[in-house]
Design a protein around this motif. Structure first.
Motif, PDB file in Angstrom:
ATOM      1  N   LEU A  38       0.836  -1.207   0.000  1.00  0.00           N
ATOM      2  CA  LEU A  38       0.000   0.000   0.000  1.00  0.00           C
ATOM      3  C   LEU A  38       0.868   1.253   0.000  1.00  0.00           C
ATOM      4  O   LEU A  38       0.598   2.212  -0.739  1.00  0.00           O
ATOM      5  N   VAL A  39       1.911   1.237   0.809  1.00  0.00           N
ATOM      6  CA  VAL A  39       2.839   2.375   0.838  1.00  0.00           C
ATOM      7  C   VAL A  39       3.494   2.552  -0.530  1.00  0.00           C
ATOM      8  O   VAL A  39       3.619   3.674  -1.043  1.00  0.00           O
ATOM      9  N   GLY A  40       3.895   1.441  -1.141  1.00  0.00           N
ATOM     10  CA  GLY A  40       4.512   1.501  -2.457  1.00  0.00           C
ATOM     11  C   GLY A  40       3.574   2.064  -3.508  1.00  0.00           C
ATOM     12  O   GLY A  40       3.985   2.840  -4.380  1.00  0.00           O
ATOM     13  N   THR A  41       2.299   1.687  -3.420  1.00  0.00           N
ATOM     14  CA  THR A  41       1.304   2.204  -4.366  1.00  0.00           C
ATOM     15  C   THR A  41       1.139   3.710  -4.221  1.00  0.00           C
ATOM     16  O   THR A  41       1.054   4.446  -5.215  1.00  0.00           O
ATOM     17  N   ILE A  42       1.102   4.180  -2.985  1.00  0.00           N
ATOM     18  CA  ILE A  42       0.958   5.624  -2.728  1.00  0.00           C
ATOM     19  C   ILE A  42       2.185   6.382  -3.224  1.00  0.00           C
ATOM     20  O   ILE A  42       2.068   7.436  -3.873  1.00  0.00           O
ATOM     21  N   LEU A  43       3.365   5.849  -2.935  1.00  0.00           N
ATOM     22  CA  LEU A  43       4.592   6.518  -3.377  1.00  0.00           C
ATOM     23  C   LEU A  43       4.669   6.574  -4.899  1.00  0.00           C
ATOM     24  O   LEU A  43       5.082   7.587  -5.472  1.00  0.00           O
ATOM     25  N   ALA A  72       2.190   6.707  -6.901  1.00  0.00           N
ATOM     26  CA  ALA A  72       1.171   7.643  -7.376  1.00  0.00           C
ATOM     27  C   ALA A  72       1.552   9.099  -7.132  1.00  0.00           C
ATOM     28  O   ALA A  72       1.097   9.989  -7.859  1.00  0.00           O
ATOM     29  N   LYS A  73       2.410   9.344  -6.131  1.00  0.00           N
ATOM     30  CA  LYS A  73       2.654  10.726  -5.712  1.00  0.00           C
ATOM     31  C   LYS A  73       4.071  11.243  -5.968  1.00  0.00           C
ATOM     32  O   LYS A  73       4.268  12.449  -6.123  1.00  0.00           O
ATOM     33  N   VAL A  74       5.059  10.359  -5.981  1.00  0.00           N
ATOM     34  CA  VAL A  74       6.453  10.801  -6.053  1.00  0.00           C
ATOM     35  C   VAL A  74       6.938  10.778  -7.503  1.00  0.00           C
ATOM     36  O   VAL A  74       6.964   9.723  -8.143  1.00  0.00           O
ATOM     37  N   LYS A  75       7.319  11.936  -8.015  1.00  0.00           N
ATOM     38  CA  LYS A  75       7.651  12.083  -9.434  1.00  0.00           C
ATOM     39  C   LYS A  75       8.859  11.259  -9.849  1.00  0.00           C
ATOM     40  O   LYS A  75       8.867  10.641 -10.917  1.00  0.00           O
ATOM     41  N   TRP A  76       9.914  11.245  -9.033  1.00  0.00           N
ATOM     42  CA  TRP A  76      11.122  10.529  -9.460  1.00  0.00           C
ATOM     43  C   TRP A  76      10.904   9.022  -9.476  1.00  0.00           C
ATOM     44  O   TRP A  76      11.521   8.305 -10.265  1.00  0.00           O
ATOM     45  N   ILE A  77       9.999   8.540  -8.634  1.00  0.00           N
ATOM     46  CA  ILE A  77       9.650   7.116  -8.673  1.00  0.00           C
ATOM     47  C   ILE A  77       8.865   6.820  -9.945  1.00  0.00           C
ATOM     48  O   ILE A  77       9.061   5.787 -10.592  1.00  0.00           O
ATOM     49  N   GLN A  78       7.977   7.735 -10.318  1.00  0.00           N
ATOM     50  CA  GLN A  78       7.236   7.576 -11.568  1.00  0.00           C
ATOM     51  C   GLN A  78       8.185   7.558 -12.762  1.00  0.00           C
ATOM     52  O   GLN A  78       8.006   6.791 -13.708  1.00  0.00           O
ATOM     53  N   ALA A  79       9.199   8.404 -12.710  1.00  0.00           N
ATOM     54  CA  ALA A  79      10.151   8.489 -13.821  1.00  0.00           C
ATOM     55  C   ALA A  79      10.932   7.196 -13.998  1.00  0.00           C
ATOM     56  O   ALA A  79      11.396   6.883 -15.097  1.00  0.00           O
ATOM     57  N   LEU A  80      11.065   6.426 -12.922  1.00  0.00           N
ATOM     58  CA  LEU A  80      11.802   5.165 -12.981  1.00  0.00           C
ATOM     59  C   LEU A  80      10.887   3.971 -13.224  1.00  0.00           C
ATOM     60  O   LEU A  80      11.364   2.834 -13.308  1.00  0.00           O
ATOM     61  N   PHE A  81       9.574   4.217 -13.315  1.00  0.00           N
ATOM     62  CA  PHE A  81       8.597   3.145 -13.536  1.00  0.00           C
ATOM     63  C   PHE A  81       8.669   2.066 -12.460  1.00  0.00           C
ATOM     64  O   PHE A  81       8.346   0.905 -12.717  1.00  0.00           O
ATOM     65  N   PRO A  90       7.639  -0.412  -9.915  1.00  0.00           N
ATOM     66  CA  PRO A  90       6.351  -0.957  -9.475  1.00  0.00           C
ATOM     67  C   PRO A  90       6.226  -0.907  -7.957  1.00  0.00           C
ATOM     68  O   PRO A  90       7.227  -0.915  -7.231  1.00  0.00           O
ATOM     69  N   ALA A  91       4.990  -0.873  -7.478  1.00  0.00           N
ATOM     70  CA  ALA A  91       4.743  -0.788  -6.037  1.00  0.00           C
ATOM     71  C   ALA A  91       5.366  -1.960  -5.295  1.00  0.00           C
ATOM     72  O   ALA A  91       5.858  -1.810  -4.169  1.00  0.00           O
ATOM     73  N   SER A  92       5.358  -3.131  -5.916  1.00  0.00           N
ATOM     74  CA  SER A  92       5.923  -4.313  -5.262  1.00  0.00           C
ATOM     75  C   SER A  92       7.424  -4.173  -5.044  1.00  0.00           C
ATOM     76  O   SER A  92       7.966  -4.631  -4.028  1.00  0.00           O
ATOM     77  N   MET A  93       8.095  -3.528  -5.982  1.00  0.00           N
ATOM     78  CA  MET A  93       9.535  -3.333  -5.846  1.00  0.00           C
ATOM     79  C   MET A  93       9.838  -2.301  -4.757  1.00  0.00           C
ATOM     80  O   MET A  93      10.774  -2.472  -3.962  1.00  0.00           O
ATOM     81  N   ILE A  94       9.032  -1.250  -4.707  1.00  0.00           N
ATOM     82  CA  ILE A  94       9.190  -0.241  -3.653  1.00  0.00           C
ATOM     83  C   ILE A  94       8.959  -0.885  -2.291  1.00  0.00           C
ATOM     84  O   ILE A  94       9.709  -0.656  -1.336  1.00  0.00           O
ATOM     85  N   ALA A  95       7.915  -1.704  -2.207  1.00  0.00           N
ATOM     86  CA  ALA A  95       7.617  -2.408  -0.957  1.00  0.00           C
ATOM     87  C   ALA A  95       8.786  -3.292  -0.543  1.00  0.00           C
ATOM     88  O   ALA A  95       9.152  -3.355   0.637  1.00  0.00           O
ATOM     89  N   GLY A  96       9.375  -3.967  -1.521  1.00  0.00           N
ATOM     90  CA  GLY A  96      10.511  -4.833  -1.222  1.00  0.00           C
ATOM     91  C   GLY A  96      11.705  -4.064  -0.691  1.00  0.00           C
ATOM     92  O   GLY A  96      12.368  -4.505   0.263  1.00  0.00           O
ATOM     93  N   PHE A  97      11.983  -2.906  -1.289  1.00  0.00           N
ATOM     94  CA  PHE A  97      13.104  -2.086  -0.819  1.00  0.00           C
ATOM     95  C   PHE A  97      12.879  -1.615   0.621  1.00  0.00           C
ATOM     96  O   PHE A  97      13.801  -1.616   1.443  1.00  0.00           O
ATOM     97  N   ILE A  98      11.648  -1.208   0.920  1.00  0.00           N
ATOM     98  CA  ILE A  98      11.342  -0.765   2.289  1.00  0.00           C
ATOM     99  C   ILE A  98      11.481  -1.936   3.257  1.00  0.00           C
ATOM    100  O   ILE A  98      12.039  -1.807   4.355  1.00  0.00           O
TER     101      ILE A  98
END
Length: 451
Positions: A21-26, A28-37, A39-47
């Motif tokens: 859920l945190v990854g999905t929000i990030l 949707a909202k953080v431009k540099w994450i959008q620029a890198l495409f 996925p929420a699952s990868m962001i979740a994994g890093f956290i």
């Protein structure tokens, strides 16, 4: 060691779901994450990696959370054949011959060249490396975290316990290379006038950047094929997958007891049983009650959880121990991916070679999703029909991919690692030789319009 209970499972799922859920929000909202495409699952994994057992140790994962990828990959492979539409391979091949050939060359050569590079260069330098170290390249770059989990599990059964951590690291690095390298190639190709549909990241649809679908572009996840008065449609599909996985687990254990020296991966058995289940369903005319879209969503769900769990459970100590050979392997893999993009793509494809090769770059270093994201930059309206062609071509590529993932770890365990690159690279060379002898090689130099 703590006892693993049903609540341990629930806590693990709760934590990783919260991170998703945190990854999905990030996203949707953080431009540099959008620029890198990303996925929420990868962001979740890093956290999860940063705050889990390998990081600050704040998140209370159970002592079994690193085992989830091995189960989830079986779910993914079981879902692939069940509910799939019936196709005639001869018709498919005639239509998408070039995409099939290109995909086969990428698949065979990326797997083979990684093992060959490790055997010829890395193993003599780093004498303590396992002979199957080169499989880490194909496992991560070519297949993403799903294939990484499959290879990691297979190599672990063959005696190399650290393989899962390295394969997951390879998949994570591969996605970053896919995005950063892909954006560079697109920018360079656009400046050189090689793209058919000139665009840039700013022109991408909003949903590709944020990951949030506007109401006008939403569609159904699947159809309700049975009445909920009997059984909920989703439960029916989940029950099929769970049944196939359970039987696969029993067969896998039985085979291990019968042939202790050979370990057959759970996901391979699950795929075969999935094929068998689908064949029986067609024979008894019940396949119409299995919705392919629902099965795809179940597989997609398993993939998201697999990526998140896979990255979060990476053992940083193991990665550090293998850091230098990994660096060399990843650098070589990136160079090889560029060779495939720059030299093979233009000579295989008759039309839209750049667009199709950009897509190939994305999935041969990261995932198919990354390939599609890059494709949408150079071909926003998908006029090249690349996704459609790839989907059909993959029908022929998938069995080869599964054979590689299944038997490569077995050959490694039996001490026949050299067989892997010899067979795979020979296969890629044969395809190129056929193209040259048939006069198909170099078609894009003569014609750049759709056939």
């Amino acid at each position: 060691m703590e006892n693993f209970t049903i609540w341990s499972l629930m806590i693990d799922l709760s934590i990783i779901s919260g991170l998703l859920l945190v990854g999905t929000i990030l996203r949707a909202k953080v431009k540099w994450i959008q620029a890198l495409f990303l996925p929420a699952s990868m962001i979740a994994g890093f956290i999860g990696l940063a705050f889990g057992p390998s990081g600050f140790g704040i998140l209370p994962f159970s002592n079994q959370f690193s085992a989830y990828p091995g189960l989830l990959i079986a779910v993914i492979f079981a879902a692939i054949p069940i509910g799939a539409a019936k196709v005639h391979l001869s018709e498919v091949f005639h239509r998408v011959r070039n995409m099939f050939s290109y995909s086969m060359i990428l698949t065979l050569s990326m797997w083979g060249i990684g093992v060959l590079f490790a055997l010829l260069i890395l193993n003599p330098i780093f004498s303590d490396l396992p002979s199957g170290f080169g499989l880490v390249l194909g496992a991560g770059f070519l297949g993403g975290h799903g294939t990484a989990a499959a290879i990691g599990e297979g190599l672990a059964h063959a005696g190399w316990k650290e393989a899962m951590d390295l394969a997951m690291t390879s998949a994570t690095v591969g996605i970053l290379i896919a995005v950063l390298g892909g954006l560079f190639l697109i920018k360079h190709s656009t400046e050189k006038g090689k793209t058919k549909f000139i665009t840039n990241f700013k022109n991408l649809p909003t949903e590709l950047k944020s990951g949030l679908m506007p109401k006008s572009k939403r569609f159904y996840m699947g159809q309700e094929t049975v009445s909920s008065s009997s059984i909920d449609p989703l439960v029916l599909h989940l029950a099929i997958i769970a049944f196939v996985i359970g039987v696969s687990y029993w067969i896998t254990n039985s085979l291990s007891d019968l042939i202790p020296s050979v370990s057959v991966p759970l996901f391979s058995v699950a795929f075969v049983l999935g094929l068998l289940f689908q064949a029986i369903s067609r024979r008894i005319k019940s396949d119409e009650y299995i919705d392919q879209r629902v099965m795809e969503r179940i597989g997609g769900t398993a993939t998201d959880f697999l990526v998140a769990f896979g990255i979060a459970s990476i053992n940083i100590t193991v990665v550090i121990d293998y850091a230098l050979p990994l660096l060399f392997l990843f650098a070589f893999g990136t160079i090889w991916a560029y060779v495939l993009f720059h030299f093979v793509g233009p000579n295989i494809f008759k039309d839209f070679w750049l667009e199709k090769s950009i897509f190939g770059w994305g999935w041969s270093t990261g995932t198919v999703a990354m390939g599609l994201a890059l494709l949408r930059i150079v071909d926003p309206e998908l006029k090249s029909r690349t996704p459609e062609d790839y989907a059909l071509a993959y029908i022929g590529v998938a069995p080869v991919d599964i054979i590689i993932v299944t038997f490569a770890p077995i050959l490694f365990g039996l001490g026949f690692t050299w067989v892997i690159p010899l067979v795979l690279l020979l296969g890629a060379a044969v395809i190129i030789a056929i193209y040259k002898s048939a006069g198909w090689w170099g078609q894009s130099k003569h014609e750049n319009t759709p056939s």
